[in-house]
Every structure is written in structure tokens, then in C-alpha cells.
Design an enzyme around this catalytic site. Sequence first.
Site, PDB file in Angstrom:
ATOM      1  N   GLY A  72       0.790  -1.226   0.000  1.00 41.99           N
ATOM      2  CA  GLY A  72       0.000   0.000   0.000  1.00 41.99           C
ATOM      3  C   GLY A  72       0.818   1.270   0.000  1.00 41.99           C
ATOM      4  N   ASP A  99      18.480  -7.499   3.373  1.00 48.74           N
ATOM      5  CA  ASP A  99      19.199  -7.392   2.095  1.00 48.74           C
ATOM      6  C   ASP A  99      20.507  -6.598   2.228  1.00 48.74           C
ATOM      7  OD1 ASP A  99      16.858  -8.577   1.244  1.00 48.74           O
ATOM      8  OD2 ASP A  99      16.017  -6.710   0.470  1.00 48.74           O
ATOM      9  N   ARG A 103      16.808  -9.624  -2.377  1.00 51.21           N
ATOM     10  CA  ARG A 103      16.235  -8.789  -3.433  1.00 51.21           C
ATOM     11  C   ARG A 103      17.253  -8.632  -4.560  1.00 51.21           C
ATOM     12  NH1 ARG A 103      11.279  -6.073  -2.951  1.00 51.21           N
ATOM     13  NH2 ARG A 103      11.294  -6.249  -0.710  1.00 51.21           N
TER      14      ARG A 103
END
Length: 357
Positions: A79, A141, A185
Site C-alpha cells: 500500500g 538485504d 532482493r
Amino acid sequence: MTKRIGILTSGGDCAGLNATIRAVALRAQHGYGWETIGLQRGTLGLLSRPVAAVPLDPRRLDAALARQGGTFLGSTNWGNPFAFPMPDGSEKDRSGEMVEGLRSLDLDGLIGVGGDGSLAILRRLMEPVDLPFIGVPKTIDNDVHRTERAVGYSTAVAIATEALDRLHPTGASHDRVMVLEVMGRDAGHIAMAAAIAGGADVVLIPEVPWRLSIVVDHIAILRRTARTSALVVVAEAAGAAEQGRAETEAVPAESSIGEQLAHRLTAATGAEARATVLGHVQRGAMPTAEDRLLASALGVRAVDLLAAGKADRMVAWWNRTVIDVPLEKVVGRSRTVDIDGAMIRTARALGICLGDS
Ligand code: F6P
């Protein structure tokens, strides 16, 4: 006059978030006599009325919280406030509602714990609000720009290394090639660190272009001359760096890069290969001591920055100390593995194949 500061965790969770929240609330109370308000569910809580938020009582923030995984405030990586997905499938700019929610809390400063994406969103959200904002970097990450370490990375590396420690004996017992797919990622930090620490034979990361034929040759030589099993670590985004892959080559369509690699290595080497996709196990654990330390140091510094009247900055770990940097130099950039750096040099020196030579 007693000040009130807010803290929220945003984006994917990781180990060390609770330790960060604890450090902020303790420093605010003990250092300055300030009250800390915990905003719940990241930016999503700002859409509730009243806003989803709880006062944090430092007396309840004991050692148990520092070692707890996840974030007790909740988080969201869903969102975008500026293009919020609505039930009818449309997107709506709901940033105004969030800003209004933020104002209703009557805060004197806000600390946001997030990765590069969340910090960029929070910074933009704060633009119309006259409220000092400080960011704390977190992500397994470890790809946030201008910091050597983000909260959560050390724990993810420890878990990936432990997975290799467990895959090694079972692979050796069955003469297998064991493939471990790790998260990260677009960066190969977790893969590189775990491969070195866990004694892998091959590591494939998005930063280094690789060829399957080179990996196959490396494993073949290894099986002929040294031992019959092999450990391969592959970063989730490493597929993008593969060179010379035949478009006609058949692989199971829905499978992950790790599963595809195991399938292709079996076909090419004749060895049995098995894949383990580590997934969210890397995020949910109890934080390592290193992550708890980092979380504590960064949390304390974030409060000190607010006390010093600073805003629009991120606390960072650099050259063995805590510093702070302008957020504008952080957002929109990513810190990937340095292809001339110590990690890659070390891996090569240990004979780990990166698939490129
Ligand atoms: O950024 C953290 C991370 O765990 C990445 O390593 C991974 O690609 C992604 O988040 C997974 O996101 P989700 O929890 O939405 O599946």
C-alpha cells in the site's frame, strides 16, 4: 515540557526491529524524559481513526523484547500511500489521510525504521508535515546506501550459514549437489557472506555475470578430484545475471531460481541435486547479538539527533562507528556487492566459483 516522539517500523520485517524500538524508547525516557508513541502496522495504522498507536512504557521494554524476532508494532510493505490499492481495483492517493493521522498524534518528532523503499516513502510523506524525521536502516538485504550495515542482515546471514552447515552433511552422505537459494532482493550480500562462512563451492549473485557451463565444469572437477558432493548458494535475483542461456532450455515453469538450478545441474552433471529455498526463515529469527547491538546503537543515535534539532537524516554504521547522513543521499539508490571488494576477493581466494571464471 515533556516531548512526544513517534516510532514506526515499515516494509518487510527482520530481526532486530524490537531491539530498535526498545532502544529508542529507553533513550527517549532516560536521556531526555520524553514519551515515545509506537505507531502500529507501519503507515497503514495512520489510516485508522483514531490512529493505531500505543504509548511505550520503558518499564515494560525489558531484555525479552531485545531478543524477540519480528516487530511487535507490526509493519507493512503493502500500500504505497501515494497510489494506494482500493477494493475496486483503482489506486488512490491516501497520503493526505496519513498526514492528517500523523498530525492528530501531536508528535514532536518521528523515527522511521525501514529499508530504502520505506525510507523514500516516509520521507515523501513527511514533506508537508512540520515534524523532524529520522530514518533507521533495516533490511536483511543490507542494500541501503551510505551504511555498511542495516539491522537484520547479520541474523539473515547467520541463518543462511546455519542452513549450509546442515545441508553439508546430508549432501556429503548422498553424494549430492545441494543448492541453497537465499533472499536479498537485487543484492547478493546475504549469498556472498553465507557462502564464505558456510564453506560453499559455488555462489551466484546478481552483481556477477555467470554461466551455467562454468558452474558445471567447476562441480565436475570437484567431483573428480576432491569429493562427491557440492554446496551451491544462489541469490534470489541471480537469474538476471546469467549469460548465454539457451531460450529453448526447458525448466519447470513455476519453480524458483534455486529449484531451476538444481534441475539444470542434475541434467548437466549427472549428479543428484536438491534445492532448498530458505525464504522468510531468514527474516523471522531471534536477532544475533550483532543485530541487537546495531539496533541499540542506531536507535540511541536517532533519538539524540532529534534532541539536537536535526531532521531529514538517516543514522548509519560506518567505519566502526555510528554516523548520520542526509536522507536525500540515501533514497533512490541501492548498495549492491562491490565487485572489487573484500567479500568477492575472499570468496575467489578460497576457491569459491562465482560462475564467471
Ligand atoms: O527486502 C526484504 C525481503 O525479504 C527480500 O529479501 C525479499 O525479496 C522480499 O523482502 C520478500 O518480500 P515478501 O515478504 O513481500 O514476500
